[in-house]
Write an enzyme that holds these catalytic residues in place. Structure first.
Site, PDB file in Angstrom:
ATOM      1  N   HIS A 169       0.807  -1.227   0.000  1.00  0.00           N
ATOM      2  CA  HIS A 169       0.000   0.000   0.000  1.00  0.00           C
ATOM      3  C   HIS A 169       0.840   1.277   0.000  1.00  0.00           C
ATOM      4  O   HIS A 169       0.358   2.332  -0.363  1.00  0.00           O
ATOM      5  CB  HIS A 169      -1.045  -0.008   1.134  1.00  0.00           C
ATOM      6  CG  HIS A 169      -0.518   0.336   2.485  1.00  0.00           C
ATOM      7  ND1 HIS A 169       0.047  -0.588   3.321  1.00  0.00           N
ATOM      8  CD2 HIS A 169      -0.461   1.507   3.164  1.00  0.00           C
ATOM      9  CE1 HIS A 169       0.419  -0.006   4.448  1.00  0.00           C
ATOM     10  NE2 HIS A 169       0.117   1.275   4.379  1.00  0.00           N
ATOM     11  N   GLU A 207       6.188   4.684  14.489  1.00  0.00           N
ATOM     12  CA  GLU A 207       4.771   4.552  14.835  1.00  0.00           C
ATOM     13  C   GLU A 207       4.601   4.655  16.347  1.00  0.00           C
ATOM     14  O   GLU A 207       5.468   4.194  17.096  1.00  0.00           O
ATOM     15  CB  GLU A 207       4.234   3.200  14.362  1.00  0.00           C
ATOM     16  CG  GLU A 207       4.361   3.013  12.867  1.00  0.00           C
ATOM     17  CD  GLU A 207       3.739   1.709  12.385  1.00  0.00           C
ATOM     18  OE1 GLU A 207       3.348   0.878  13.214  1.00  0.00           O
ATOM     19  OE2 GLU A 207       3.665   1.539  11.168  1.00  0.00           O
ATOM     20  N   ASP A 226       7.903  -7.297   8.640  1.00  0.00           N
ATOM     21  CA  ASP A 226       6.602  -6.639   8.506  1.00  0.00           C
ATOM     22  C   ASP A 226       6.702  -5.346   7.690  1.00  0.00           C
ATOM     23  O   ASP A 226       5.797  -5.028   6.929  1.00  0.00           O
ATOM     24  CB  ASP A 226       6.037  -6.329   9.906  1.00  0.00           C
ATOM     25  CG  ASP A 226       4.689  -5.613   9.851  1.00  0.00           C
ATOM     26  OD1 ASP A 226       3.805  -6.081   9.099  1.00  0.00           O
ATOM     27  OD2 ASP A 226       4.516  -4.595  10.546  1.00  0.00           O
ATOM     28  N   HIS A 231       7.417  -2.259   2.411  1.00  0.00           N
ATOM     29  CA  HIS A 231       7.225  -0.815   2.263  1.00  0.00           C
ATOM     30  C   HIS A 231       8.542  -0.047   2.183  1.00  0.00           C
ATOM     31  O   HIS A 231       8.726   0.812   1.325  1.00  0.00           O
ATOM     32  CB  HIS A 231       6.435  -0.256   3.451  1.00  0.00           C
ATOM     33  CG  HIS A 231       5.145  -0.985   3.721  1.00  0.00           C
ATOM     34  ND1 HIS A 231       4.338  -1.471   2.716  1.00  0.00           N
ATOM     35  CD2 HIS A 231       4.516  -1.292   4.882  1.00  0.00           C
ATOM     36  CE1 HIS A 231       3.270  -2.043   3.261  1.00  0.00           C
ATOM     37  NE2 HIS A 231       3.357  -1.948   4.567  1.00  0.00           N
TER      38      HIS A 231
END
Ligand code: BG6
Length: 478
Positions: A169, A207, A226, A231
């Site tokens: 994404h 984050e 992850d 990404h």
């Protein structure tokens, strides 16, 4: 454009948090075909479609809030049916799904990677992977090179690569795509885009959220698998790739692949100096006390990773790419910082050479999306000796004329239209895993221990030199 979406993992977090809200927004903007329908599929049983709609609406209200238009959601759900089935049994799946393959369907698998192959086999048996149907896979593709290869090979027996869409994404984020526009649409930037003028590149994904609720998945993956494998490496590719000769999907993906293949594999000898792995402990995030990460028994994965990556090619030899990602850090901040080398001869007293800020290109993805180029400038002082330079940001963001699209909106439109440029090819995924495996092996070989850090901090102290200077307070470029 395909008119039917088969949505696997319809009861998962991603469906409620991102996917269905994105589709509702597209429907509201009349960007989906008039007859668009969703066949939602999951393991959970519901008494009726209506019961599923109600359950999903409540979940979306909690997860996505304002990001999802309520009227559009109602209209989308009216076009949505739900099927409950065991996803690990291809024959049962094929017999249970009632989807008309005519005109082609897009099947999207937002499920753990060990279900990709049985679902693809079930879809094939049901005739739902025949031309022009397409298959879209959510990340992660496997958990290491061997499992990714096995998945890619098995998927290839069900549907050709030309109709497979691997979703990351981050590639749907406007600012990430803007990296291509900035680099290849500007003489000024591309002319200085190399080891000759660039000192270092920092990629930070910080984050404040923890792992809460995702322990099952996260305890198998950890921060490296992850976030970095997909990404962060995709962003790194767009920053580092050679100019493609054209913007078609395969030409761009060929160039990204070259970057992945040029990444220097980690070794046991370099791991302790070139990486840090950490795990958060209890602490305070935004004035809220929070607990530490509860690993599943027998696991020991990291929630923080800092890496110094090296791209061994002519353009980037000697330029460190610092990749830092962590959960439960001090603030939510995703940014790419390209720090340029200092001018060759410094003429000014204020500031002096040591205090002068280097030129930087700062691409922020979170909490806001914007881009700025930091240049030195000065207002003329009242007299010659009073001249004082300061670093000023040149704002390069295009103000959106409307709400920014969430990444999944763009990616769904492209997949429904069969456009591949923002999706990851099989060989890219495998090259990325190969590098990630070298890190995991090096950590094991060098016995790199997990370093604890308090929730709400910037990670373990030893990771400070890996962080962009604005965060670590360490002035890197002189
Ligand atoms: C997901 C990861 O792919 O991306 C999550 O599994 C992570 O752990 C998320 O939090 C970050 O995405 P974004 O768009 O919020 O930066």
């Amino acid at each position: 454009m395909h008119e039917q979406l088969v949505l696997f993992g319809a009861t998962g977090d991603l469906a409620a948090g991102q996917v269905v809200p994105a589709l509702a927004n597209l429907l509201r903007d009349r960007l989906l075909p008039a007859n668009f329908r969703i066949h939602a599929v999951g393991k959970t049983r519901f008494e009726s479609d209506a019961a599923f709609h109600q359950w999903l609406s409540e979940r979306i209200a909690r997860r996505a809030g304002d990001a999802c238009d309520a009227d559009a959601l109602r209209e989308l759900l009216a076009r949505t049916t739900y099927t409950s089935v065991d996803l690990s049994q291809p024959e049962t799946l094929a017999a249970t799904l009632k989807v008309d393959p005519r005109g082609g369907v897009l099947s999207y698998l937002a499920v753990p990677p060990d279900l990709f192959v049985p679902i693809a086999q079930g879809l094939k048996l049901a005739g739902l992977l025949e031309e022009p149907s397409r298959l879209m896979l959510e990340k992660p593709i496997g958990s290491d090179l061997a499992s990714a290869r096995a998945i890619n090979a098995a998927i290839a027996t069900c549907v050709p690569e030309a109709r497979v869409f691997r979703l990351d994404h981050y590639l749907g984020k406007a600012t990430v795509q803007n990296l291509l526009a900035l680099r290849f649409g500007n003489t000024l930037l591309e002319a200085v885009w190399s080891r000759r003028w660039i000192e270092r590149v920092d990629l930070l994904v910080a984050e404040t959220a923890g792992v809460d609720g995702r322990e099952q998945y996260y305890s198998r993956y950890g921060a490296l698998r992850d976030m970095v494998q997909n990404h962060m490496l995709q962003m790194l590719c767009l920053i580092a790739m050679e100019p493609p000769a054209a913007m078609d999907a395969d030409t761009v993906r060929d160039q990204k692949l070259m970057v992945l293949r040029a990444l220097r594999p980690f070794t046991t000898a370099m791991a302790p100096g070139e990486s840090v792995r950490g795990v958060y402990q209890a602490g305070v995030v935004g004035a809220q006390p929070v607990g530490g990460f509860n690993q599943l028994e027998g696991q020991s994965v990291e929630t923080f990773v800092a890496l110094r990556a090296h791209i061994d090619n002519w353009r980037w030899a000697g330029v460190p790419f610092n990749l830092v990602h962590g959960k439960r850090l001090a603030t939510r901040s995703t940014q790419i910082v390209v720090t340029f080398k200092p001018v060759s001869h410094w003429l000014f007293e204020k500031p002096n050479r040591q205090q002068a800020a280097p030129n930087r290109l700062l691409v922020r993805l979170q909490p806001e999306e914007n881009i700025e180029l930091q240049l030195m400038s000065s207002l003329a002082g009242p007299e010659w000796g009073a001249m004082e330079l300061q670093s000023l940001p040149l704002n390069l963001s295009v103000a959106p004329t409307r709400r920014r699209r969430i990444a999944y909106e763009r990616l769904f439109l492209d997949a429904l239209n069969g456009r591949h440029a923002l999706f990851v090819r099989d060989d890219e995924v495998e090259a990325a895993w190969k590098w990630i495996d070298s890190i995991a092996d090096a950590w094991r070989g060098a016995d790199c221990a997990l370093q604890p850090y308090p929730a709400g901090s910037w990670g373990p102290q030893t990771a400070m030199p890996f962080l962009p200077s604005a965060i670590s307070g360490v002035a890197h470029a002189k």
